[in-house]
Design a protein around this motif. Sequence first.
Motif, PDB file in Angstrom:
ATOM      1  N   ALA A 296       9.958  -5.255  56.206  1.00  0.00           N
ATOM      2  CA  ALA A 296      10.210  -4.487  54.991  1.00  0.00           C
ATOM      3  C   ALA A 296       8.887  -3.967  54.467  1.00  0.00           C
ATOM      4  O   ALA A 296       7.891  -4.681  54.500  1.00  0.00           O
ATOM      5  CB  ALA A 296      10.862  -5.377  53.950  1.00  0.00           C
ATOM      6  N   SER A 297       8.891  -2.737  54.025  1.00  0.00           N
ATOM      7  CA  SER A 297       7.646  -2.182  53.478  1.00  0.00           C
ATOM      8  C   SER A 297       7.961  -1.040  52.517  1.00  0.00           C
ATOM      9  O   SER A 297       9.053  -0.474  52.555  1.00  0.00           O
ATOM     10  CB  SER A 297       6.784  -1.660  54.622  1.00  0.00           C
TER      11      SER A 297
ATOM     12  N   LYS B 179       9.700   3.932  48.023  1.00  0.00           N
ATOM     13  CA  LYS B 179      10.962   3.231  48.286  1.00  0.00           C
ATOM     14  C   LYS B 179      10.718   2.072  49.239  1.00  0.00           C
ATOM     15  O   LYS B 179       9.956   2.213  50.206  1.00  0.00           O
ATOM     16  CB  LYS B 179      11.950   4.246  48.894  1.00  0.00           C
ATOM     17  N   LEU B 180      11.378   0.945  48.960  1.00  0.00           N
ATOM     18  CA  LEU B 180      11.313  -0.188  49.887  1.00  0.00           C
ATOM     19  C   LEU B 180      12.253   0.116  51.057  1.00  0.00           C
ATOM     20  O   LEU B 180      13.437   0.424  50.838  1.00  0.00           O
ATOM     21  CB  LEU B 180      11.772  -1.469  49.174  1.00  0.00           C
ATOM     22  N   VAL B 181      11.735   0.047  52.276  1.00  0.00           N
ATOM     23  CA  VAL B 181      12.584   0.341  53.444  1.00  0.00           C
ATOM     24  C   VAL B 181      12.395  -0.733  54.511  1.00  0.00           C
ATOM     25  O   VAL B 181      11.491  -1.574  54.405  1.00  0.00           O
ATOM     26  CB  VAL B 181      12.231   1.720  54.071  1.00  0.00           C
ATOM     27  N   GLU B 182      13.226  -0.651  55.531  1.00  0.00           N
ATOM     28  CA  GLU B 182      13.022  -1.517  56.685  1.00  0.00           C
ATOM     29  C   GLU B 182      12.400  -0.629  57.767  1.00  0.00           C
ATOM     30  O   GLU B 182      13.055   0.289  58.267  1.00  0.00           O
ATOM     31  CB  GLU B 182      14.361  -2.091  57.179  1.00  0.00           C
TER      32      GLU B 182
ATOM     33  N   THR C  21      18.847   7.961  51.829  1.00  0.00           N
ATOM     34  CA  THR C  21      17.576   7.901  51.100  1.00  0.00           C
ATOM     35  C   THR C  21      16.980   9.296  50.959  1.00  0.00           C
ATOM     36  O   THR C  21      16.468   9.662  49.897  1.00  0.00           O
ATOM     37  CB  THR C  21      16.600   6.972  51.850  1.00  0.00           C
TER      38      THR C  21
ATOM     39  N   SER D 282      22.751  -4.883  53.419  1.00  0.00           N
ATOM     40  CA  SER D 282      21.296  -5.005  53.510  1.00  0.00           C
ATOM     41  C   SER D 282      20.659  -3.636  53.719  1.00  0.00           C
ATOM     42  O   SER D 282      19.566  -3.358  53.219  1.00  0.00           O
ATOM     43  CB  SER D 282      20.904  -5.961  54.623  1.00  0.00           C
TER      44      SER D 282
ATOM     45  N   ALA E 103      17.371  -2.094  51.708  1.00  0.00           N
ATOM     46  CA  ALA E 103      16.197  -1.594  52.422  1.00  0.00           C
ATOM     47  C   ALA E 103      16.688  -0.730  53.579  1.00  0.00           C
ATOM     48  O   ALA E 103      16.912  -1.237  54.681  1.00  0.00           O
ATOM     49  CB  ALA E 103      15.359  -2.755  52.913  1.00  0.00           C
TER      50      ALA E 103
ATOM     51  N   SER F  99       4.768  -4.891  49.227  1.00  0.00           N
ATOM     52  CA  SER F  99       6.153  -4.385  49.125  1.00  0.00           C
ATOM     53  C   SER F  99       6.622  -4.533  47.687  1.00  0.00           C
ATOM     54  O   SER F  99       6.396  -5.572  47.069  1.00  0.00           O
ATOM     55  CB  SER F  99       7.088  -5.189  50.023  1.00  0.00           C
TER      56      SER F  99
ATOM     57  N   LEU G  92       9.769  -4.454  45.104  1.00  0.00           N
ATOM     58  CA  LEU G  92      11.235  -4.447  44.934  1.00  0.00           C
ATOM     59  C   LEU G  92      11.526  -4.064  43.492  1.00  0.00           C
ATOM     60  O   LEU G  92      11.147  -4.780  42.561  1.00  0.00           O
ATOM     61  CB  LEU G  92      11.789  -5.836  45.255  1.00  0.00           C
TER      62      LEU G  92
END
Lengths: 229, 849
Positions: free
Chosen positions: B99-100, B111-114, B151, B186, B190, B702, B704
């Motif tokens: 996650a980053s 934006k927090l993404v995977e 997104t 999930s 992310a 990261s 959130l």
Amino acid sequence: MPKILNVRNLGKTYTSGSKKLTVLDAISFELEEGDTFSIVGPSGSGKTTLLGLCAGLDDANSGTIELCGMSLSDMNEDERALLRNKNVGFIFQDFQLLPTLTALENVCVPLELQGDKNANKISIDLLDKVGLANRMDHYPSQLSGGEQQRVALARAFSNSPSILFADEPTGNLDEETGEKVVQLLFDLNKEMGTTLVIVTHDLDLAKKSKHILRLKGGKIIANQSTVQA
Amino acid sequence: MNITSTSKAGTSWLFKMAWRDGKASGKRLLLFMASIILGIAAVVSIQSFSQNLQENIGLQSKALMGADFTIDMEQLPSEKTQAIMDSLGGANGREINFASMVAFKKNGATKLVEVRGIEGGFPFYGTIETKPRAAAKTYQKEGGALVDATTMLQYGVKVGDSVKIGSIIFPITGELLSVPGSGGISASVAPPVIIPYSFIEATGLLQIGSRVEYNYYFIADVGQDLVELNDTVDPILDAEHADMDTHIDTSQRLGRRYENVGKFLNLVAFIALLLGCVGIASSVHIYIKEKLRAVAVLKCIGATRKQTFLIYLIQIAGMGLLGGVIGTALGLLLQQSFPVILQGFLPFQVAISTSFQSIFMGLLLGVFMSVLFALTPLLGTWYVSPLQVLRIQEQRSSKSKKAGLVVLGIIVLFTFLFSLWLLENWKYALSFVVGILITFSVLAGFASLFMKAIKKYFPISWSFTARQSLLNLFRPNNQTMVLILTIGVGAFLISTLYFTKDFLLAKATLESSANTPNIILFDVQTNQKEAVANSITPKGLPILDNIPIVTMRVHSIEGRLANDIRADTTSTINQWILNHEFRVTYRDSLIASETLVGGEWFSKSTTDGPVPISLSDNVARDAQVEVGDAMIFNVQGVLMETVVDNIRTVDWGRLQLNFSIVFPSNVLENAPQFHVLTTHAPDEATSANLQRELVGKFPNVSILDLRQLMSLIEGILDKISWAINFMAFFSILTGVIVLIGSVRNSKYQRIKESVLLRTLGAKSKQILRITALEYLYLGLLGSGLGVLLSLVSSQLLASFVFETPFVPSWVPFLIVMPAITLLVLFIGLSNSRSVLNSPPLEVLRKEGN
């Protein structure tokens, strides 16, 4: 003459709480085939109870009943139902037609129970005889009291019964209609040679039968023959 | 004369009589049919959909994984793991994911993404769906990023724009529509962003404490037994902190996850069906009661008990079959809407097909439930005496009571077996049946007590109408028991659904105040801690928490090495304890989400002997340790002896950082660690501004944004709530139909009395008042008892099934109870309309037959 109904020493009691109520006590009589027979007496004298027992609708506490040569006490409910279907006709004070069946269907039922393929034809003929050929597709709620009782008559004779029980057949009808129904009842009875048992308050009606059984307080007070006109 | 011979009327005559009688009584059984139709529709639609879902999961399992099997780990493969992978022919593809935060250059949004760095031909089954389609094939060569389509839409980004991931700016070459391995809830928190594997290192995002997953994808040889392979290899990999997953496991896991959704819906459908059964039982009860005189006449003119019983049995079974056919058809139509309703939960498109098993079940249930629940009243036709044509007999024989008990036993058994089939847990099924039985008993008991109480303390001084309405409740032919049972059970089931729905939704309600963190910063390195804090505080934002985190693994428990415990097949210690990399914090006090349940809070000295630690109750249970037991942890190469000092319960449902293992202060301060900082941003603009700055300065951190998460959760809750409401609607509609049916049927019980009163000179107002009061008493008592009982059942459900606190909602008291009472009153009064508007004789002729 062979006996169609033979009642010996019949007794019936009801229990209400701790009290025992004797409705019928030591009743004995017999009827020959083709007889006409009236049971009279004041209210509460046990007339309807006697009729119910003779037709196998209820069990006696003592005594025996032989109907059409068969001892009712030796038969179970279904056997008695079959006996009634083959040999017994009924007429009730409040007609007791099946409300969800048409006049014709009501008359057909006893014959259909016997598996008679001509049920429809016989029933139409009978309805014609009682003057209701044009009302056979009507439901009981669409018929007058007199018409309903005539349908009941047609139903009672549809299985050509050996014996016919009538409980106050004119009790719910006006005098004129009552007379017509009684006339019809005796005419059909004569035509078919049926034994007739009538429970009534009406002494004029009772006098039309050959024998009158008078009840009071559950006991026979007289069993007399009438002089036929 | 042979009297013992059987009746010559054959089966066809029975059908003929059933049809003749049924067609004249059809109107009265319409509501009975409606109850069956709705109940069956609910069960068939849900069953059929669940089956489709299972089939789809089975069919798409390889496409969902993208390979035949994978080996994954949270660190680079050890030598042994590498050797195993080589012996399996080498991985056909590999991936690093974590996650980053990412930043869109176009508008500076973060934006927090995977992040998924992929190499090789993955996926080998299924496809990466992108727009444009070619992007899925060209991103590797072009060094581009595929960004989740939703997104992109959300942030107004288009193909051709760029995204900054760590220190690298990638051109966005495609919108990512779907990819094996990402999906469900999930992915909403992310969403995935795919980049070529070779760029991962260069992003500079892999730092201490970063939670990274390494996935190696394999294509199996033809005919290879994956179950056997998994059984052989997985235990060896476990010891190396790696894990093997086959596409079969994925399908089973997914199946289990959605099975729960299916189970919940099944339960709702079952409630609808049960309500339908109550409808069947109550309408047939009143219907048959009216038919008893006709049955006596039939017996009088020669029909046997069997014949009369069969006439009505055929009638009811016929209605059940018809209800089953219509209900099944309606259910099959309904299931088409399920993929839309449940869209948020499903990882893939569910192809809807007709399930013949569901059709068969719908038809069978229609007939079976109708007959079963009609049996008790139907028995009345068997035992009614032909003497009833001459006089009314109210006495029930002991034989008929015995038969009634047998039927009741069969009903209870059926309800148990059916709920067992649906819930697949005998304890739940048994509790469900016992609950229903208790509800019925309490309702019946109260109805009976109520009647006795009125009889005993009859208010003689009341007005004529008030007395008459009370008399109606206990005199012969009263409908008190049947209606209180029907209304009560209906209100009970409906408000239980409401209560359950409410506390389930309340469980996820998020608190929000100035002191509640709404921005959480993960992976803050020790040397970044101050700099990060200095970016936050000048904006007037507080640092609410500064939580240090140290990663460690279990080395031994009570002197037994983790590897020995793994090898011991008789050990009941849960394997995850041995394989998990724990993220541990240290502090000196409990936090709001924790309650001490064993031992004392860090009473022992931290300087002598083993370090006292605090475990969450689930870890203590799974590790099978108690207060005083010894554990050794491997803290990034250093072994640390500890002793379990206390055990806590943790409310994991709270949206805050909770920990399974907590150390006291002054122990781990010098261990390699990273930090989690939290703050509260008062509005969206401040939050966006802060995030933009932090991502720019500290790309490895990261962030959130709980506000976003809250709206996401609220969106998901809305969907759940929609699904629950949609299904609850069925139950409620069935309940209402049942109520209408029962009260409407009771009309025929009361009509003669009303007409008689009318004949004797009662005014419309008086008849109306008598009727209104009678139904008001019944409605209030039935719905009041039902709602009160549901309070108890919901409390039990909350405590034992959902393990959540129960705060009763007022809705059932303020809406369900009055609404049901009013409905009962309304239907009851509409029953009297014909009596009030027509001459008595006409009414008797029309309604009496």
